[in-house]
Motif scaffolding. Sequence first.
Motif, PDB file in Angstrom:
ATOM      1  N   UNK A  28       0.829  -1.203   0.000  1.00 46.29           N
ATOM      2  CA  UNK A  28       0.000   0.000   0.000  1.00 46.29           C
ATOM      3  C   UNK A  28       0.859   1.246   0.000  1.00 46.29           C
ATOM      4  N   UNK A  29       0.298   2.342  -0.498  1.00 46.06           N
ATOM      5  CA  UNK A  29       1.056   3.585  -0.559  1.00 46.06           C
ATOM      6  C   UNK A  29       1.256   4.192   0.813  1.00 46.06           C
ATOM      7  N   UNK A  30       0.343   3.910   1.743  1.00 46.13           N
ATOM      8  CA  UNK A  30       0.465   4.432   3.097  1.00 46.13           C
ATOM      9  C   UNK A  30       0.887   3.357   4.061  1.00 46.13           C
ATOM     10  N   UNK A  31       1.122   3.747   5.314  1.00 46.20           N
ATOM     11  CA  UNK A  31       1.556   2.777   6.303  1.00 46.20           C
ATOM     12  C   UNK A  31       0.422   1.903   6.800  1.00 46.20           C
ATOM     13  N   UNK A  32      -0.789   2.437   6.890  1.00 47.59           N
ATOM     14  CA  UNK A  32      -1.891   1.674   7.459  1.00 47.59           C
ATOM     15  C   UNK A  32      -2.303   0.556   6.529  1.00 47.59           C
ATOM     16  N   UNK A  33      -2.589  -0.589   7.140  1.00 44.30           N
ATOM     17  CA  UNK A  33      -3.076  -1.727   6.357  1.00 44.30           C
ATOM     18  C   UNK A  33      -1.984  -2.627   5.849  1.00 44.30           C
ATOM     19  N   UNK A  34      -0.704  -2.273   6.001  1.00 44.30           N
ATOM     20  CA  UNK A  34       0.379  -3.096   5.458  1.00 44.30           C
ATOM     21  C   UNK A  34       0.429  -4.451   6.134  1.00 44.30           C
ATOM     22  N   UNK A  35       0.241  -4.499   7.464  1.00 45.08           N
ATOM     23  CA  UNK A  35       0.301  -5.755   8.185  1.00 45.08           C
ATOM     24  C   UNK A  35      -0.821  -6.677   7.757  1.00 45.08           C
ATOM     25  N   UNK A  36      -2.034  -6.123   7.625  1.00 49.60           N
ATOM     26  CA  UNK A  36      -3.163  -6.948   7.227  1.00 49.60           C
ATOM     27  C   UNK A  36      -2.951  -7.535   5.841  1.00 49.60           C
ATOM     28  N   UNK A  37      -2.402  -6.728   4.920  1.00 46.77           N
ATOM     29  CA  UNK A  37      -2.176  -7.209   3.566  1.00 46.77           C
ATOM     30  C   UNK A  37      -1.175  -8.357   3.555  1.00 46.77           C
ATOM     31  N   UNK A  38      -0.080  -8.235   4.321  1.00 49.47           N
ATOM     32  CA  UNK A  38       0.933  -9.279   4.320  1.00 49.47           C
ATOM     33  C   UNK A  38       0.406 -10.565   4.917  1.00 49.47           C
ATOM     34  N   UNK A  39      -0.512 -10.461   5.891  1.00 50.90           N
ATOM     35  CA  UNK A  39      -1.055 -11.648   6.520  1.00 50.90           C
ATOM     36  C   UNK A  39      -1.976 -12.407   5.583  1.00 50.90           C
ATOM     37  N   UNK A  40      -2.452 -11.756   4.517  1.00 52.74           N
ATOM     38  CA  UNK A  40      -3.332 -12.415   3.570  1.00 52.74           C
ATOM     39  C   UNK A  40      -2.572 -13.371   2.670  1.00 52.74           C
ATOM     40  N   UNK A  41      -1.246 -13.274   2.641  1.00 51.86           N
ATOM     41  CA  UNK A  41      -0.425 -14.081   1.750  1.00 51.86           C
ATOM     42  C   UNK A  41       0.468 -14.997   2.574  1.00 51.86           C
ATOM     43  N   UNK A  42       0.152 -16.295   2.626  1.00 53.93           N
ATOM     44  CA  UNK A  42       0.988 -17.204   3.412  1.00 53.93           C
ATOM     45  C   UNK A  42       2.343 -17.440   2.756  1.00 53.93           C
ATOM     46  N   UNK A  43       3.281 -17.916   3.553  1.00 48.08           N
ATOM     47  CA  UNK A  43       4.597 -18.312   3.050  1.00 48.08           C
ATOM     48  C   UNK A  43       4.438 -19.513   2.110  1.00 48.08           C
ATOM     49  N   UNK A  44       5.244 -19.560   1.074  1.00 48.40           N
ATOM     50  CA  UNK A  44       5.296 -20.746   0.207  1.00 48.40           C
ATOM     51  C   UNK A  44       6.688 -21.335   0.287  1.00 48.40           C
ATOM     52  N   UNK A  45       6.773 -22.609   0.661  1.00 45.88           N
ATOM     53  CA  UNK A  45       8.069 -23.274   0.743  1.00 45.88           C
ATOM     54  C   UNK A  45       8.108 -24.432  -0.252  1.00 45.88           C
ATOM     55  N   UNK A  46       9.322 -24.849  -0.593  1.00 51.19           N
ATOM     56  CA  UNK A  46       9.511 -26.018  -1.444  1.00 51.19           C
ATOM     57  C   UNK A  46      10.209 -27.105  -0.645  1.00 51.19           C
ATOM     58  N   UNK A  47       9.649 -28.323  -0.691  1.00 52.23           N
ATOM     59  CA  UNK A  47      10.221 -29.447   0.046  1.00 52.23           C
ATOM     60  C   UNK A  47      10.079 -30.696  -0.807  1.00 52.23           C
ATOM     61  N   UNK A  48      11.184 -31.296  -1.188  1.00 52.69           N
ATOM     62  CA  UNK A  48      11.196 -32.445  -2.084  1.00 52.69           C
ATOM     63  C   UNK A  48      10.401 -32.156  -3.362  1.00 52.69           C
ATOM     64  N   UNK A  49      10.569 -30.961  -3.891  1.00 60.59           N
ATOM     65  CA  UNK A  49       9.956 -30.611  -5.167  1.00 60.59           C
ATOM     66  C   UNK A  49       8.507 -30.187  -5.101  1.00 60.59           C
ATOM     67  N   UNK A  50       7.883 -30.267  -3.939  1.00 59.57           N
ATOM     68  CA  UNK A  50       6.493 -29.849  -3.792  1.00 59.57           C
ATOM     69  C   UNK A  50       6.397 -28.517  -3.077  1.00 59.57           C
ATOM     70  N   UNK A  51       5.337 -27.775  -3.348  1.00 59.79           N
ATOM     71  CA  UNK A  51       5.134 -26.476  -2.708  1.00 59.79           C
ATOM     72  C   UNK A  51       4.081 -26.599  -1.602  1.00 59.79           C
TER      73      UNK A  51
END
Length: 224
Positions: A28-51
């Motif tokens: 976001x262009x402003x500071x507010x809401x940045x934390x909420x936006x990041x929480x909407x996107x989970x981490x993606x990891x790769x393990x033995x070729x799978x995500x």
Amino acid sequence: MIRAAFLIGASFLLMAADTPLRRPLDLPSGGSGAKEDSEDFPETIEFFGGEYEGDAFMFVIDVSGSMASSGRLESAQDELTHTLMNLSGEAEFGIVSFSHNLNEFSTAMVKATAPHKVAGLAWVMGLEPIGGTCIDLGTIHGLNILTTTLVPVASRKLILLGDGAQGCGIFGPEANEQALDNIMSANWERISIDTLFIGEIYESALWLFENIAEHNNGEFRLVN
């Protein structure tokens, strides 16, 4: 020597910078809401070729005697090393190893900071194969450690890797069925359990790994 040099090199890299490797976000262009936006996107990891997606990852690794065959444990160590190094500092992780005994990296989930990743790498490289295969005990212990995180249940992920059927005092179909029942009863939070099978293919073992995933909101995969 190669593994030691790699671990030392990884340690220096991790201590120098703990660079997040999450997928790009629209900031976001402003500071507010940045934390909420990041929480909407989970981490993606790769393990033995799978995500795998989540924000708190528990790795439950078979270290029974059969894991010494065909370099299976070494493959697990290499994959765990790669995965831990690529976790962002915002993720949490835990590791449990099981055979006839249980061992954990930490009694609680930890943030994937550089010091924790360095310690995790050293712990992983110290694993040695020995003993039987108490799949239910290892998985339940991992579930219990996952309860220590404040990450929402939907963002918790348990990844189970093994190479055989239940072999913890009793063997055969009844042992597998009891192990499955024990895991399902313990997973009262309905945490997603993904299973990876790395051993020689035989029906009894595949049945257990397939059913653990199927009955716990997860996916089953065969890996080399």
